[in-house]
Design a protein around this motif. Structure first.
Motif, PDB file in Angstrom:
ATOM      1  N   VAL A  24      -9.118  68.674  51.427  1.00 41.38           N
ATOM      2  CA  VAL A  24      -8.673  68.380  50.147  1.00 41.38           C
ATOM      3  C   VAL A  24     -10.147  67.893  49.296  1.00 41.38           C
ATOM      4  CG1 VAL A  24      -7.272  66.556  48.736  1.00 41.38           C
ATOM      5  CG2 VAL A  24      -6.723  67.650  50.941  1.00 41.38           C
ATOM      6  N   VAL A  25     -10.081  68.142  48.040  1.00 43.30           N
ATOM      7  CA  VAL A  25     -11.352  67.642  47.341  1.00 43.30           C
ATOM      8  C   VAL A  25     -10.699  66.818  46.168  1.00 43.30           C
ATOM      9  CG1 VAL A  25     -13.031  68.218  45.652  1.00 43.30           C
ATOM     10  CG2 VAL A  25     -12.822  69.602  47.592  1.00 43.30           C
ATOM     11  N   ILE A  26     -10.931  65.354  46.203  1.00 43.56           N
ATOM     12  CA  ILE A  26     -10.571  64.430  45.468  1.00 43.56           C
ATOM     13  C   ILE A  26     -11.303  64.332  44.240  1.00 43.56           C
ATOM     14  CG2 ILE A  26     -11.059  62.405  46.573  1.00 43.56           C
ATOM     15  CD1 ILE A  26      -8.454  61.140  45.455  1.00 43.56           C
ATOM     16  N   HIS A  27     -11.037  64.342  43.021  1.00 47.09           N
ATOM     17  CA  HIS A  27     -11.860  64.056  41.729  1.00 47.09           C
ATOM     18  C   HIS A  27     -11.294  62.652  41.178  1.00 47.09           C
ATOM     19  CE1 HIS A  27     -12.549  68.336  41.707  1.00 47.09           C
ATOM     20  NE2 HIS A  27     -11.456  68.497  42.134  1.00 47.09           N
ATOM     21  N   TYR A  28     -12.203  61.719  40.990  1.00 50.48           N
ATOM     22  CA  TYR A  28     -11.963  60.322  40.582  1.00 50.48           C
ATOM     23  C   TYR A  28     -13.395  60.204  39.760  1.00 50.48           C
ATOM     24  CZ  TYR A  28     -14.454  58.455  44.652  1.00 50.48           C
ATOM     25  OH  TYR A  28     -15.558  58.420  45.682  1.00 50.48           O
ATOM     26  N   ASN A  29     -13.188  58.804  39.098  1.00 53.72           N
ATOM     27  CA  ASN A  29     -14.097  58.220  38.367  1.00 53.72           C
ATOM     28  C   ASN A  29     -14.137  56.844  38.390  1.00 53.72           C
ATOM     29  OD1 ASN A  29     -14.509  56.607  35.360  1.00 53.72           O
ATOM     30  ND2 ASN A  29     -15.941  58.464  35.623  1.00 53.72           N
ATOM     31  N   VAL A  30     -15.132  56.036  38.617  1.00 53.51           N
ATOM     32  CA  VAL A  30     -15.524  54.900  38.826  1.00 53.51           C
ATOM     33  C   VAL A  30     -16.170  54.117  37.614  1.00 53.51           C
ATOM     34  CG1 VAL A  30     -16.071  52.865  40.214  1.00 53.51           C
ATOM     35  CG2 VAL A  30     -15.232  54.932  41.298  1.00 53.51           C
ATOM     36  N   THR A  31     -15.592  53.160  36.885  1.00 56.46           N
ATOM     37  CA  THR A  31     -16.334  52.658  35.991  1.00 56.46           C
ATOM     38  C   THR A  31     -16.242  50.917  35.979  1.00 56.46           C
ATOM     39  OG1 THR A  31     -14.419  52.372  34.443  1.00 56.46           O
ATOM     40  CG2 THR A  31     -16.008  54.467  34.261  1.00 56.46           C
ATOM     41  N   VAL A  32     -17.296  50.434  35.100  1.00 58.18           N
ATOM     42  CA  VAL A  32     -17.539  49.001  35.123  1.00 58.18           C
ATOM     43  C   VAL A  32     -18.132  48.360  36.237  1.00 58.18           C
ATOM     44  CG1 VAL A  32     -16.567  46.762  34.477  1.00 58.18           C
ATOM     45  CG2 VAL A  32     -15.704  48.910  33.398  1.00 58.18           C
ATOM     46  N   ALA A  33     -17.376  48.231  37.513  1.00 58.74           N
ATOM     47  CA  ALA A  33     -18.122  47.952  38.875  1.00 58.74           C
ATOM     48  C   ALA A  33     -17.825  48.711  39.811  1.00 58.74           C
ATOM     49  CB  ALA A  33     -17.311  46.193  38.983  1.00 58.74           C
ATOM     50  N   ASP A  34     -18.657  48.605  40.632  1.00 53.17           N
ATOM     51  CA  ASP A  34     -18.499  49.628  42.036  1.00 53.17           C
ATOM     52  C   ASP A  34     -17.220  49.338  42.673  1.00 53.17           C
ATOM     53  OD1 ASP A  34     -21.124  50.300  41.240  1.00 53.17           O
ATOM     54  OD2 ASP A  34     -22.128  49.608  42.973  1.00 53.17           O
ATOM     55  N   ILE A  35     -16.973  50.199  43.561  1.00 51.05           N
ATOM     56  CA  ILE A  35     -15.773  49.975  44.546  1.00 51.05           C
ATOM     57  C   ILE A  35     -16.575  49.521  45.799  1.00 51.05           C
ATOM     58  CG2 ILE A  35     -14.547  51.243  46.181  1.00 51.05           C
ATOM     59  CD1 ILE A  35     -14.112  53.474  44.051  1.00 51.05           C
ATOM     60  N   THR A  36     -15.572  48.340  46.346  1.00 50.30           N
ATOM     61  CA  THR A  36     -16.297  47.665  47.425  1.00 50.30           C
ATOM     62  C   THR A  36     -15.864  48.250  48.776  1.00 50.30           C
ATOM     63  OG1 THR A  36     -14.397  46.179  47.428  1.00 50.30           O
ATOM     64  CG2 THR A  36     -16.455  45.528  46.207  1.00 50.30           C
ATOM     65  N   THR A  37     -14.504  48.946  48.545  1.00 50.80           N
ATOM     66  CA  THR A  37     -14.043  49.386  50.149  1.00 50.80           C
ATOM     67  C   THR A  37     -13.403  50.770  49.786  1.00 50.80           C
ATOM     68  OG1 THR A  37     -12.090  48.440  50.269  1.00 50.80           O
ATOM     69  CG2 THR A  37     -13.923  47.376  51.285  1.00 50.80           C
ATOM     70  N   ALA A  38     -13.445  51.900  50.497  1.00 53.46           N
ATOM     71  CA  ALA A  38     -12.728  53.092  50.335  1.00 53.46           C
ATOM     72  C   ALA A  38     -12.685  53.752  51.574  1.00 53.46           C
ATOM     73  CB  ALA A  38     -13.900  53.822  49.446  1.00 53.46           C
ATOM     74  N   THR A  39     -11.256  54.101  51.740  1.00 52.63           N
ATOM     75  CA  THR A  39     -10.931  54.625  53.091  1.00 52.63           C
ATOM     76  C   THR A  39      -9.922  56.031  52.693  1.00 52.63           C
ATOM     77  OG1 THR A  39      -9.161  53.215  53.147  1.00 52.63           O
ATOM     78  CG2 THR A  39     -11.093  52.511  54.362  1.00 52.63           C
ATOM     79  N   ALA A  40      -9.657  56.721  53.565  1.00 53.64           N
ATOM     80  CA  ALA A  40      -8.727  57.826  53.236  1.00 53.64           C
ATOM     81  C   ALA A  40      -8.279  58.196  54.801  1.00 53.64           C
ATOM     82  CB  ALA A  40      -9.252  59.180  52.663  1.00 53.64           C
ATOM     83  N   GLU A  41      -6.856  58.800  54.790  1.00 55.71           N
ATOM     84  CA  GLU A  41      -6.522  59.171  55.957  1.00 55.71           C
ATOM     85  C   GLU A  41      -5.266  60.049  55.712  1.00 55.71           C
ATOM     86  OE1 GLU A  41      -5.414  55.569  58.140  1.00 55.71           O
ATOM     87  OE2 GLU A  41      -3.771  55.527  57.241  1.00 55.71           O
ATOM     88  N   PHE A  42      -5.060  61.139  56.498  1.00 58.10           N
ATOM     89  CA  PHE A  42      -3.795  62.031  56.316  1.00 58.10           C
ATOM     90  C   PHE A  42      -2.724  61.674  57.145  1.00 58.10           C
ATOM     91  CE2 PHE A  42      -7.445  64.677  55.617  1.00 58.10           C
ATOM     92  CZ  PHE A  42      -7.201  65.309  54.462  1.00 58.10           C
ATOM     93  N   HIS A  43      -1.571  61.741  56.595  1.00 59.09           N
ATOM     94  CA  HIS A  43      -0.266  61.305  57.149  1.00 59.09           C
ATOM     95  C   HIS A  43       0.496  62.617  57.354  1.00 59.09           C
ATOM     96  CE1 HIS A  43      -0.724  56.911  55.623  1.00 59.09           C
ATOM     97  NE2 HIS A  43      -1.499  57.402  56.360  1.00 59.09           N
ATOM     98  N   THR A  44       1.325  62.684  58.475  1.00 58.79           N
ATOM     99  CA  THR A  44       2.335  63.674  58.731  1.00 58.79           C
ATOM    100  C   THR A  44       3.640  63.274  59.325  1.00 58.79           C
ATOM    101  OG1 THR A  44       1.935  64.311  60.961  1.00 58.79           O
ATOM    102  CG2 THR A  44       0.456  65.452  59.215  1.00 58.79           C
TER     103      THR A  44
END
Length: 119
Positions: A24-44
Motif C-alpha cells: 500500500v502506498v499512502i499519500h500524506y502531508n505534514v505541516t507546522v511541526a514534525d510527527i513524533t511517532t508513526a506506526t502502521a500495521e495490517f489487520h485481517t
C-alpha cells in the motif's frame, strides 16, 4: 490520531478470491511541526460461515513513515507476511501518526497493489 483504512471494501468481493495484498502506498502531508511517532500495521478479519466467529490477525507493515514537516510523502508499506484474501476476509491498514499539538497531518489517499489469484 489513528486511521483504520479498509482495503478490501474497494474491490468486488468475487474478484478477491485468492488475491494477495502486495503493498500500500499512502499519500500524506505534514505541516507546522514534525510527527513524533508513526506506526502502521495490517489487520485481517476472516469470518467463519459455519461457526459465525471471526478470526482476527495483525500483520506488521514494513516501511518507514516519514515524520518531517513541510513536505508531502508517498510512502510504501508492505505486509511482513503474506495476506491472502477472499470473500469472507476484511483487510485494513491502521496508521497512527502523532505529533505536537501544532502538527497538521493530512492524508490524501492511498494506492493498493495486489496480485490476483493465479498470477
Amino acid at each position: 490520531p489513528a486511521f483504520e483504512i479498509p482495503l478490501t471494501d474497494y474491490f468486488s468481493q468475487d474478484e478477491l478470491v485468492g488475491t494477495t495484498i502486495d503493498k500500500v502506498v499512502i499519500h500524506y502531508n505534514v505541516t507546522v511541526a514534525d510527527i513524533t511517532t508513526a506506526t502502521a500495521e495490517f489487520h485481517t478479519v476472516a469470518y467463519n460461515a459455519t461457526t459465525n466467529v471471526p478470526a482476527a490477525t495483525t500483520v506488521a507493515a514494513t516501511g518507514t513513515l516519514t515524520k518531517t514537516a513541510a513536505a508531502t510523502y508517498a510512502i510504501e508499506l508492505t505486509p511482513a507476511s503474506t495476506i491472502k484474501v477472499d470473500q469472507d476476509t476484511l483487510v485494513s491498514l491502521e496508521v497512527t501518526l502523532s505529533g505536537a499539538t501544532t502538527t497538521v497531518i493530512k492524508i490524501y489517499g492511498l494506492d493498493v497493489y495486489y496480485t490476483p489469484a493465479g498470477e
